[in-house]
Design a protein around this motif. Sequence first.
Motif, mmCIF file in Angstrom:
data_model
loop_
_atom_site.group_PDB
_atom_site.id
_atom_site.type_symbol
_atom_site.label_atom_id
_atom_site.label_comp_id
_atom_site.label_asym_id
_atom_site.label_seq_id
_atom_site.Cartn_x
_atom_site.Cartn_y
_atom_site.Cartn_z
ATOM 1 N N GLY A 99 1.836 5.260 -3.887
ATOM 2 C CA GLY A 99 1.967 3.896 -4.543
ATOM 3 C C GLY A 99 3.129 3.268 -3.531
ATOM 4 O O GLY A 99 3.220 2.156 -3.112
ATOM 5 N N LEU A 100 4.119 4.086 -3.137
ATOM 6 C CA LEU A 100 5.309 3.488 -2.387
ATOM 7 C C LEU A 100 4.835 3.492 -1.168
ATOM 8 O O LEU A 100 5.332 2.560 -0.757
ATOM 9 N N MET A 101 4.205 4.062 -0.454
ATOM 10 C CA MET A 101 3.503 3.469 0.859
ATOM 11 C C MET A 101 2.827 2.304 0.905
ATOM 12 O O MET A 101 3.141 1.598 1.801
ATOM 13 N N ILE A 102 2.074 2.171 -0.078
ATOM 14 C CA ILE A 102 1.371 0.995 -0.288
ATOM 15 C C ILE A 102 2.230 -0.309 -0.398
ATOM 16 O O ILE A 102 2.300 -1.306 0.414
ATOM 17 N N ALA A 103 3.169 -0.084 -1.262
ATOM 18 C CA ALA A 103 4.281 -1.074 -1.631
ATOM 19 C C ALA A 103 5.158 -1.392 -0.133
ATOM 20 O O ALA A 103 5.442 -2.503 0.233
ATOM 21 N N GLY A 104 5.444 -0.403 0.786
ATOM 22 C CA GLY A 104 6.078 -0.672 1.933
ATOM 23 C C GLY A 104 5.227 -1.465 2.854
ATOM 24 O O GLY A 104 5.701 -2.218 3.583
ATOM 25 N N VAL A 105 3.996 -1.259 3.015
ATOM 26 C CA VAL A 105 3.048 -1.975 3.753
ATOM 27 C C VAL A 105 3.069 -3.291 3.656
ATOM 28 O O VAL A 105 3.229 -4.317 4.209
ATOM 29 N N PHE A 106 2.986 -3.658 2.027
ATOM 30 C CA PHE A 106 2.588 -5.120 1.651
ATOM 31 C C PHE A 106 4.195 -5.573 1.514
ATOM 32 O O PHE A 106 4.142 -6.813 1.291
ATOM 33 N N ALA A 148 -12.285 -1.238 -0.120
ATOM 34 C CA ALA A 148 -12.440 0.181 0.579
ATOM 35 C C ALA A 148 -11.056 0.810 0.616
ATOM 36 O O ALA A 148 -11.196 1.947 0.561
ATOM 37 N N PHE A 149 -10.157 0.066 1.105
ATOM 38 C CA PHE A 149 -8.706 0.837 1.363
ATOM 39 C C PHE A 149 -8.196 1.297 -0.073
ATOM 40 O O PHE A 149 -7.546 2.025 0.129
ATOM 41 N N ALA A 150 -8.417 0.359 -0.926
ATOM 42 C CA ALA A 150 -7.821 0.567 -2.219
ATOM 43 C C ALA A 150 -8.187 1.821 -3.073
ATOM 44 O O ALA A 150 -7.535 2.573 -3.525
ATOM 45 N N VAL A 151 -9.838 1.960 -2.869
ATOM 46 C CA VAL A 151 -10.070 3.274 -3.449
ATOM 47 C C VAL A 151 -9.811 4.386 -2.612
ATOM 48 O O VAL A 151 -9.477 5.415 -3.280
ATOM 49 N N LYS A 152 -9.864 4.216 -1.327
ATOM 50 C CA LYS A 152 -9.421 5.416 -0.528
ATOM 51 C C LYS A 152 -8.240 5.903 -0.608
ATOM 52 O O LYS A 152 -7.880 7.264 -0.500
ATOM 53 N N MET A 153 -7.217 5.012 -0.892
ATOM 54 C CA MET A 153 -5.494 5.353 -0.851
ATOM 55 C C MET A 153 -5.593 6.446 -1.931
ATOM 56 O O MET A 153 -4.680 7.414 -1.508
ATOM 57 N N PRO A 154 -5.615 6.299 -3.072
ATOM 58 C CA PRO A 154 -6.120 5.006 -3.946
ATOM 59 C C PRO A 154 -4.921 4.500 -4.474
ATOM 60 O O PRO A 154 -3.792 4.958 -4.742
ATOM 61 N N ILE A 155 -5.131 3.279 -4.638
ATOM 62 C CA ILE A 155 -4.015 2.517 -5.477
ATOM 63 C C ILE A 155 -4.438 1.982 -6.982
ATOM 64 O O ILE A 155 -5.635 2.146 -7.308
ATOM 65 N N PHE A 156 -3.829 2.318 -7.913
ATOM 66 C CA PHE A 156 -3.944 2.010 -9.328
ATOM 67 C C PHE A 156 -4.588 0.217 -9.508
ATOM 68 O O PHE A 156 -4.105 -0.304 -8.781
ATOM 69 N N PRO A 157 -5.737 0.385 -10.075
ATOM 70 C CA PRO A 157 -6.504 1.224 -10.903
ATOM 71 C C PRO A 157 -7.727 1.730 -10.415
ATOM 72 O O PRO A 157 -8.878 2.037 -11.193
ATOM 73 N N ALA A 208 1.010 -1.234 -6.891
ATOM 74 C CA ALA A 208 1.398 -0.064 -6.106
ATOM 75 C C ALA A 208 2.687 0.510 -7.275
ATOM 76 O O ALA A 208 2.670 1.671 -7.341
ATOM 77 N N ILE A 209 3.549 -0.471 -7.705
ATOM 78 C CA ILE A 209 4.509 -0.004 -8.293
ATOM 79 C C ILE A 209 4.376 0.642 -9.621
ATOM 80 O O ILE A 209 4.738 1.525 -10.034
ATOM 81 N N ILE A 210 3.166 0.038 -10.297
ATOM 82 C CA ILE A 210 2.583 0.736 -11.456
ATOM 83 C C ILE A 210 1.994 2.144 -11.129
ATOM 84 O O ILE A 210 2.266 2.895 -12.063
ATOM 85 N N GLY A 211 1.466 2.150 -9.907
ATOM 86 C CA GLY A 211 0.805 3.530 -9.701
ATOM 87 C C GLY A 211 1.970 4.324 -9.386
ATOM 88 O O GLY A 211 1.779 5.679 -9.723
ATOM 89 N N ILE A 212 3.155 4.083 -8.804
ATOM 90 C CA ILE A 212 4.332 5.038 -8.683
ATOM 91 C C ILE A 212 4.685 5.420 -9.875
ATOM 92 O O ILE A 212 4.899 6.760 -10.095
ATOM 93 N N ILE A 213 4.956 4.723 -11.008
ATOM 94 C CA ILE A 213 5.368 4.891 -12.326
ATOM 95 C C ILE A 213 4.464 5.978 -13.217
ATOM 96 O O ILE A 213 4.615 6.867 -13.686
ATOM 97 N N TYR A 214 3.183 5.156 -13.046
ATOM 98 C CA TYR A 214 2.018 5.972 -13.670
ATOM 99 C C TYR A 214 1.906 7.398 -13.300
ATOM 100 O O TYR A 214 1.720 8.238 -13.998
ATOM 101 N N GLY A 215 1.736 7.474 -12.033
ATOM 102 C CA GLY A 215 1.446 8.665 -11.498
ATOM 103 C C GLY A 215 2.371 9.794 -11.605
ATOM 104 O O GLY A 215 2.206 11.133 -11.914
#
Length: 489
Positions: free
Chosen positions: A312-319, A218-227, A282-289
Amino acid sequence: MLTVLLLLWPVAAALLLHFFKGRAARVPALGAALVEFALAAYAALTFNANHSGQFSYNLNWIPSAGIQFAVGMDGLSLLLVLLTAVLVPVILLSAFRRNFENESVFYALVLFMQTGLIGVFTAQDAFLFYFMWEVALIPIYFLAGVWGGVNRARVTFKFFLYTIIGSLFMLAGFVYLYFQTGPSADGLSAHNSALTSFYALNLPAETQMWVFWLIFAAFAVKMPIFPFHTWQPDTYTEAPAPATMLLSGIMLKMGIYGCMRWLLPVVPMGVDYWQNLVLILAIIGIIYGAIIAIRQQDVKRLIAYSSLSHVGLMIAGVFSLTQMGLQGASIQMLAHGVNVVGMFFIADAIERRTGTRNIADLGGLTRKAPVLTVCFLVLLLGTVALPLTNGFVGEFLLLAGVYQYNAWMGAVAGVTIILGAVYLLRMFQRVMLGPDSSFTESFTDLTGAELALLVPLIVLVFWIGLFPNTFLHLSEGSVLNILNEVVKR
């Protein structure tokens, strides 16, 4: 009771809007949002950062099942309640720039959504959290589906499908965790769904590995994170500007907050097992976005992909599971909300005046609108994390947290600053400084009302950038508590 009042006031105001028709609903809606802001400001002024669980209220909601209407705030919750209370009046003011059919219903849905958002950020019971999660989803579905663009039906259905499936996975995870808990405090139920009870669980590592994905879905969709992001650009583009601001400015923070509050402390061994995978995504999402944003010709879609990259950067920071990473995510949620709402408002202002969002059709706006140019530039520089602006503090802490976990990941994630400057400054150059276009011949500068809307956001850009400890101090205790819960198990 203050938290309960923050929850009930927007609902009461939304119901009262039924008695106002058309444009007459605007002032009462804005007035209700300003009262909500005053309540949130009072909470912030009386909040003691050295104590958690303040402004708490507990009511036996379903005693036979051990489910409580339990709400309260710590520093992390308060930051997001403040963000919601600040941005909703701004979003309502932005909606005044356009005429919507059934305006009383439109503004009532915004206020209903505010209740859902604040409920998510203050819930201390798993099923109350899930309930508020769904309450926040329903209004945005109608805001985007009824008042959106020509492709709104297809796009909104995709958004709804993604989010409801993710939510059902989270519900399944919560149900499983519920049956692992002990009796409720009053002894009326064999199990309970209190947040503290979920924290006290000591599930085997193998169990946590699959429960992690039930909750994280649910969190992955809402943020969203790649893919899990494919719904985002179309929904941001097709939704009316106020709905886009709600989605990007506040609603995506539900996923990041959920990871911090409900995922990391409840299934820490599951987080540890999947940590590398989530960081890579998350990092893929950063570059892809960022790369896709560079290729965009639609201003609104460019901002949407920019948001994907920053999230994506915020998710990377959390994890990264570091104090700097979590602190960075806390303040960056605040900064991103301010910046992205301002950017979408300016995009909407340009579209209302020219009838287009195509970058190639725009140009020379600086000569027509110097005040708009200054406001746009300030928000843009905050988004690219220029020192002394709000984006710098959060991005520095996030990158430091990721680097602390893994130097190579930190280095790759840092590319977001370079790419962000590329696509945002390129857009600014073409739209504001490029040659005059036929679309911009009669372009006019910001009105007094529009400037009044942007000024608070610009103040926050510099306030957060110059005095970050005002906000970091609020969330520090909460972040340390979350990390302690993770470490001790």
